[in-house]
Design an enzyme around this catalytic site. Structure first.
Site, mmCIF file in Angstrom:
data_model
loop_
_atom_site.group_PDB
_atom_site.id
_atom_site.type_symbol
_atom_site.label_atom_id
_atom_site.label_comp_id
_atom_site.label_asym_id
_atom_site.label_seq_id
_atom_site.Cartn_x
_atom_site.Cartn_y
_atom_site.Cartn_z
ATOM 1 N N THR A 67 0.817 1.902 7.172
ATOM 2 C CA THR A 67 -0.339 2.614 6.630
ATOM 3 C C THR A 67 0.021 4.081 6.820
ATOM 4 O O THR A 67 0.560 4.327 7.928
ATOM 5 C CB THR A 67 -1.660 2.230 7.559
ATOM 6 O OG1 THR A 67 -2.492 3.163 7.287
ATOM 7 C CG2 THR A 67 -1.332 2.030 9.045
ATOM 8 N N CYS A 127 -0.801 6.604 -0.002
ATOM 9 C CA CYS A 127 -1.716 5.457 0.808
ATOM 10 C C CYS A 127 -0.992 4.199 0.175
ATOM 11 O O CYS A 127 -0.769 4.055 -1.049
ATOM 12 C CB CYS A 127 -3.142 5.641 0.334
ATOM 13 S SG CYS A 127 -4.048 4.006 0.672
#
Length: 233
Positions: A83, A196
Site C-alpha cells: 500500500t 495507489c
C-alpha cells in the site's frame, strides 16, 4: 530464492495483484514451473481505514509493525508494505523487524530517474497526495512532484475508496482520471506516478500522454530482483 513477505489487505484487491505479479515475474525470470516464495498476512482494511480517517497513525503503525513481525517469524527475508498510503508508518514497520523493508516510493523513484524524468504528477489517496511522507521520499531522489488541485484530489480519493477498493471499475471514473492526468501534464508533469496500488485496476499507459509509473508492478519487480539476487530455486 529469498522469501518475500507481503503485508497486505489494504485493500485485498491490490494485494491480489501483488501475488499475481510476483508469481508471473518469477516465472518469466526462471521459466518452467517456477513461482515466487512468499508469505502473506492480510489485515482487515475496515480497521485500517478507520484509523486513517481518525488520524490515529501511531496505532496504525503498531498494528502494521506487529503484522510485519509475524512475517519475519514466518521466514520472510524482505517485507513489502502493499500500500502506498500506509508508508506513512513505514518507519514503525521498519523498526519492528530485522529484515529489510523494501520501500515502495524508493522503487518507484528509481524507475522515474532511470527514465531520465525529473517532474512527475502524483495520483493517490488524499493522504498520499496532500501529506509530505510520500512526496518528500520522492524528492530525496531529486524529483519534483505535482499533485492535482483540491477538487481533483477529492475525485481521485473518492474513486479509490468507493470504487477500486471494492473491485468496481467504471469507465466514467477512468475518464475523470484521464482528464486529471491531462491537467498534470499541462502543468509540466513528464510522467505520472500511479501512487495507489488500486489505481492500476483503472489506469494504464494507454490512458496517459506521458509515461505512467505503476507502483504495484514496480514494487513487485524490485522484490523479485531482491529475491533472486543470490541462490537459485
Amino acid at each position: 530464492m529469498r522469501m518475500i513477505g507481503l503485508l497486505g489487505g489494504m485493500s485485498w484487491e491490490s494485494s491480489a495483484e501483488y501475488y499475481r505479479l510476483l508469481n508471473e515475474l518469477v516465472r518469466d525470470r526462471l521459466g518452467g514451473l517456477h513461482s515466487a516464495r512468499c508469505v502473506l498476512t492480510s489485515l482487515d482494511f475496515a480497521e485500517v481505514e478507520r484509523l486513517q480517517a481518525e488520524a490515529r497513525w501511531d496505532e496504525a503503525g503498531e498494528l502494521l509493525a506487529e503484522a510485519a513481525r509475524g512475517l519475519q517469524k514466518a521466514g520472510a527475508d524482505v517485507v513489502l508494505l502493499c500500500t502506498n498510503t500506509m508508508h506513512k508508518v513505514a518507519a514503525a514497520v521498519e523498526a519492528a523487524i530485522d529484515v529489510p523493508l523494501l520501500h515502495l516510493a524508493d522503487a518507484t523513484a528509481r524507475a522515474v530517474t532511470t527514465a531520465n524524468l525529473r517532474t512527475v504528477g502524483l495520483l493517490g489517496t488524499a493522504f498520499t497526495m496532500e501529506q509530505d511522507f510520500y512526496r518528500d521520499r520522492l524528492a530525496r531522489h531529486g524529483l519534483t512532484v505535482l499533485v492535482p488541485d483540491e477538487h481533483d484530489r477529492a475525485v481521485v480519493h473518492r474513486v479509490i475508496y468507493e470504487e477500486l477498493c471494492l473491485g468496481i471499475v467504471r469507465e466514467e471514473s477512468r475518464e475523470h482520471y484521464r482528464k486529471i492526468i491531462g491537467k498534470l501534464v499541462a502543468d509540466g508533469a513528464e510522467g505520472v506516478i500511479l501512487g495507489c496500488t488500486e489505481i492500476e485496476l483503472l489506469i494504464s499507459a494507454e490512458d496517459s500522454p506521458v509515461p505512467v509509473f505503476p507502483t504495484t508492478r514496480l514494487h513487485a519487480e524490485a522484490a523479485v530482483a531482491f529475491a533472486l539476487e543470490t541462490g537459485n530455486a
